[in-house]
Design a protein around this motif. Structure first.
Motif, PDB file in Angstrom:
ATOM      1  N   ASN A  28      -7.167   4.004  -2.203  1.00  0.00           N
ATOM      2  CA  ASN A  28      -7.335   4.252  -0.771  1.00  0.00           C
ATOM      3  C   ASN A  28      -6.795   3.142   0.122  1.00  0.00           C
ATOM      4  O   ASN A  28      -6.332   3.425   1.223  1.00  0.00           O
ATOM      5  CB  ASN A  28      -8.799   4.511  -0.434  1.00  0.00           C
ATOM      6  N   ILE A  29      -6.852   1.909  -0.306  1.00  0.00           N
ATOM      7  CA  ILE A  29      -6.374   0.809   0.530  1.00  0.00           C
ATOM      8  C   ILE A  29      -5.052   0.261   0.005  1.00  0.00           C
ATOM      9  O   ILE A  29      -4.143  -0.028   0.776  1.00  0.00           O
ATOM     10  CB  ILE A  29      -7.438  -0.304   0.610  1.00  0.00           C
ATOM     11  N   GLY A  30      -4.945   0.140  -1.319  1.00  0.00           N
ATOM     12  CA  GLY A  30      -3.732  -0.419  -1.912  1.00  0.00           C
ATOM     13  C   GLY A  30      -2.582   0.564  -2.017  1.00  0.00           C
ATOM     14  O   GLY A  30      -1.446   0.182  -2.269  1.00  0.00           O
ATOM     15  N   GLY A  31      -2.862   1.859  -1.862  1.00  0.00           N
ATOM     16  CA  GLY A  31      -1.805   2.860  -1.912  1.00  0.00           C
ATOM     17  C   GLY A  31      -1.385   3.268  -3.312  1.00  0.00           C
ATOM     18  O   GLY A  31      -0.383   3.958  -3.490  1.00  0.00           O
ATOM     19  N   VAL A  80       1.153  -5.102  -7.057  1.00  0.00           N
ATOM     20  CA  VAL A  80       1.503  -4.963  -5.633  1.00  0.00           C
ATOM     21  C   VAL A  80       0.361  -4.304  -4.867  1.00  0.00           C
ATOM     22  O   VAL A  80       0.007  -4.730  -3.762  1.00  0.00           O
ATOM     23  CB  VAL A  80       2.826  -4.181  -5.468  1.00  0.00           C
ATOM     24  N   SER A  81      -0.232  -3.289  -5.451  1.00  0.00           N
ATOM     25  CA  SER A  81      -1.365  -2.608  -4.823  1.00  0.00           C
ATOM     26  C   SER A  81      -2.557  -3.551  -4.687  1.00  0.00           C
ATOM     27  O   SER A  81      -3.237  -3.570  -3.656  1.00  0.00           O
ATOM     28  CB  SER A  81      -1.743  -1.381  -5.644  1.00  0.00           C
ATOM     29  N   LEU A  82      -2.805  -4.346  -5.709  1.00  0.00           N
ATOM     30  CA  LEU A  82      -3.911  -5.299  -5.686  1.00  0.00           C
ATOM     31  C   LEU A  82      -3.696  -6.372  -4.623  1.00  0.00           C
ATOM     32  O   LEU A  82      -4.641  -6.785  -3.944  1.00  0.00           O
ATOM     33  CB  LEU A  82      -4.074  -5.942  -7.063  1.00  0.00           C
ATOM     34  N   LEU A  83      -2.478  -6.805  -4.447  1.00  0.00           N
ATOM     35  CA  LEU A  83      -2.193  -7.827  -3.432  1.00  0.00           C
ATOM     36  C   LEU A  83      -2.486  -7.325  -2.024  1.00  0.00           C
ATOM     37  O   LEU A  83      -2.780  -8.125  -1.127  1.00  0.00           O
ATOM     38  CB  LEU A  83      -0.746  -8.298  -3.554  1.00  0.00           C
ATOM     39  N   LYS A  84      -2.440  -6.032  -1.818  1.00  0.00           N
ATOM     40  CA  LYS A  84      -2.793  -5.466  -0.509  1.00  0.00           C
ATOM     41  C   LYS A  84      -4.293  -5.578  -0.233  1.00  0.00           C
ATOM     42  O   LYS A  84      -4.725  -5.473   0.911  1.00  0.00           O
ATOM     43  CB  LYS A  84      -2.366  -4.003  -0.428  1.00  0.00           C
ATOM     44  N   LEU A  85      -5.089  -5.791  -1.278  1.00  0.00           N
ATOM     45  CA  LEU A  85      -6.542  -5.917  -1.120  1.00  0.00           C
ATOM     46  C   LEU A  85      -7.000  -7.353  -0.854  1.00  0.00           C
ATOM     47  O   LEU A  85      -8.167  -7.581  -0.564  1.00  0.00           O
ATOM     48  CB  LEU A  85      -7.257  -5.409  -2.373  1.00  0.00           C
TER      49      LEU A  85
END
Length: 119
Positions: A28-31, A80-85
């Protein structure tokens, strides 16, 4: 993967509830989303296997019956998704104030380079 907390803890270093919440945040947040051939949860498992057990791609590919290229691609996608968190999951430290009365921080009051989590 088994459906019990012990196996989840042994393999991923987190219980099933934490794993489900992590996948929810990554989606939901990381895409992060399901790919054509793999589910989001399986890709997160690739990622956590590498981190939790210091596994190499060749070992993960064998465990999950995927190519090394696939494991590498999905590892990077999850990363990459985790870095968005990061902004959501991290706390910015605050410097210790001069008026702080907590004994364990008294040595850091005059040092402007030291920071602490004061709550």
């Amino acid at each position: 993967m088994s459906n019990n907390d012990k196996d989840c803890l042994d393999n991923l270093r987190m219980d099933m509830s934490t794993f489900a919440r992590s996948c929810y945040l990554l989606h939901n947040i990381g895409g992060l989303s399901d790919s054509k051939y793999d589910r989001l949860e399986e890709n997160v498992c690739f990622f956590l296997s590498v981190l939790a057990h210091h596994k190499k791609n060749v070992t993960v590919k064998f465990d999950h019956v995927r190519s090394r290229h696939t494991v590498r691609i999905y590892f990077n996608v999850v990363l990459v998704s985790l870095l968005k968190l990061v902004p959501i999951l991290t706390v910015t430290p605050k410097p210790v104030e001069d008026i702080c009365t907590v004994a364990r921080w008294k040595h850091f009051k005059d040092n402007t380079t030291c920071v602490a989590m004061v709550t």
